[in-house]
Motif scaffolding. Sequence first.
Motif: not given
Length: 145
Positions: A123-127, A130-136
């Motif tokens: 449900v999330l875009s690739a961007d 990537a943002t969620l991965r960076r934040i986590l």
Amino acid sequence: MPSADRPSDAGLADLFLAAGRAVRRRWSAALAPWDLPPHQARALRLVDELEPVRPGVLAERLHVAPRSVTDVVDALVDRGYLTREPDPRDRRAMVLRLTADGRRVRRAIEATRRDEAEDYFTVLSADDRATLRRILQQLEESSRD
């Protein structure tokens, strides 16, 4: 102090926990074909990554008491997924290794884990992913301090 235009961090934490629960529910359901609880699947993954590994090291990595890891190891040995062997460096100690069947199940579980994660995060875009991965990663790294 939260304001009307900024949600509280407690609400953010609640959303984070809810997402984690959703992922865990999906993961538990995905393991049904192998009749393995998540902690046993995680133990298989760690043995695969660390083998040969002593049970005490596995307990540390699983963040459980040595007695608890004994129960997990016994269950996986009984199912034919792990073996206990003498440690070549210290014959008084034992190490754990995956059996061929354990390795096959581990690969199948990992493929299912990837599919489940892909399905959940689709449900999330690739961007956004990537943002969620960076934040986590940032949150995880800050918690090590």
